[in-house]
Design a protein around this motif. Structure first.
Motif, PDB file in Angstrom:
ATOM      1  N   UNK A  48       0.855  -1.191   0.000  1.00 16.52           N
ATOM      2  CA  UNK A  48       0.000   0.000   0.000  1.00 16.52           C
ATOM      3  C   UNK A  48       0.886   1.234   0.000  1.00 16.52           C
ATOM      4  N   UNK A  49       0.851   1.985  -1.096  1.00 15.48           N
ATOM      5  CA  UNK A  49       1.685   3.184  -1.242  1.00 15.48           C
ATOM      6  C   UNK A  49       3.162   2.902  -0.965  1.00 15.48           C
ATOM      7  N   UNK A  50       3.632   1.762  -1.468  1.00 15.74           N
ATOM      8  CA  UNK A  50       5.036   1.403  -1.322  1.00 15.74           C
ATOM      9  C   UNK A  50       5.410   0.795   0.020  1.00 15.74           C
ATOM     10  N   UNK A  51       4.439   0.583   0.887  1.00 17.40           N
ATOM     11  CA  UNK A  51       4.687   0.000   2.211  1.00 17.40           C
ATOM     12  C   UNK A  51       4.121  -1.417   2.262  1.00 17.40           C
ATOM     13  N   UNK A  52       4.877  -2.346   2.838  1.00 19.82           N
ATOM     14  CA  UNK A  52       4.389  -3.719   3.018  1.00 19.82           C
ATOM     15  C   UNK A  52       3.506  -3.729   4.262  1.00 19.82           C
ATOM     16  N   UNK A  53       2.250  -4.150   4.069  1.00 19.51           N
ATOM     17  CA  UNK A  53       1.264  -4.125   5.145  1.00 19.51           C
ATOM     18  C   UNK A  53       0.651  -5.515   5.314  1.00 19.51           C
ATOM     19  N   UNK A  54       0.187  -5.803   6.524  1.00 23.32           N
ATOM     20  CA  UNK A  54      -0.502  -7.070   6.780  1.00 23.32           C
ATOM     21  C   UNK A  54      -1.583  -6.849   7.832  1.00 23.32           C
ATOM     22  N   UNK A  55      -2.763  -7.420   7.588  1.00 19.93           N
ATOM     23  CA  UNK A  55      -3.823  -7.459   8.596  1.00 19.93           C
ATOM     24  C   UNK A  55      -3.473  -8.642   9.489  1.00 19.93           C
ATOM     25  N   UNK A  56      -3.109  -8.371  10.742  1.00 16.81           N
ATOM     26  CA  UNK A  56      -2.585  -9.409  11.630  1.00 16.81           C
ATOM     27  C   UNK A  56      -3.325  -9.419  12.964  1.00 16.81           C
ATOM     28  N   UNK A  57      -3.224 -10.562  13.642  1.00 12.55           N
ATOM     29  CA  UNK A  57      -3.809 -10.717  14.978  1.00 12.55           C
ATOM     30  C   UNK A  57      -2.688 -10.933  15.988  1.00 12.55           C
ATOM     31  N   UNK A  58      -2.801 -10.239  17.103  1.00 13.93           N
ATOM     32  CA  UNK A  58      -1.810 -10.343  18.181  1.00 13.93           C
ATOM     33  C   UNK A  58      -2.190 -11.480  19.122  1.00 13.93           C
ATOM     34  N   UNK A  59      -1.192 -12.251  19.503  1.00 11.74           N
ATOM     35  CA  UNK A  59      -1.415 -13.353  20.445  1.00 11.74           C
ATOM     36  C   UNK A  59      -1.417 -12.805  21.870  1.00 11.74           C
ATOM     37  N   UNK A  60      -2.482 -13.120  22.601  1.00 10.26           N
ATOM     38  CA  UNK A  60      -2.565 -12.769  24.018  1.00 10.26           C
ATOM     39  C   UNK A  60      -2.021 -13.909  24.870  1.00 10.26           C
ATOM     40  N   UNK A  61      -2.432 -15.132  24.518  1.00  9.28           N
ATOM     41  CA  UNK A  61      -1.986 -16.305  25.278  1.00  9.28           C
ATOM     42  C   UNK A  61      -1.783 -17.459  24.310  1.00  9.28           C
TER      43      UNK A  61
END
Length: 80
Positions: A48-61
């Motif tokens: 996106x506009x020259x930037x590598x992007x990812x829709x990601x989920x953070x691990x809580x446990x």
């Protein structure tokens, strides 16, 4: 040691075999060491506009308990 923010491209975490998946093992060790772990799939990776992007989920446990091995904290768009 400072905490790292780690983004991992892998199969859906809910579907991995926790006893034999090396990516799960890597995430587990990093999580145990206090690092911030984010997980995403190939379909959520883009440019996106020259930037590598990812829709990601953070691990809580993360734990080695079959059927109860992951709890998610949040989901957001990361600039990788």
């Amino acid at each position: 040691m400072p905490q790292l923010k780690i983004a991992i491209l892998m199969d859906p975490m809910e579907e991995v075999g926790i006893e034999g998946d090396t990516t799960f093992d890597m995430a587990m060790v990093a999580h145990e060491r206090g690092h911030e772990i984010w997980v995403f799939q190939p379909m959520h990776l883009g440019l996106h506009h020259g930037e590598v992007m990812a829709r990601a989920r953070k691990i809580k446990k993360l734990q080695r308990v079959k059927g109860d091995h992951i709890i998610w904290a949040e989901e957001k768009l990361l600039n990788l």
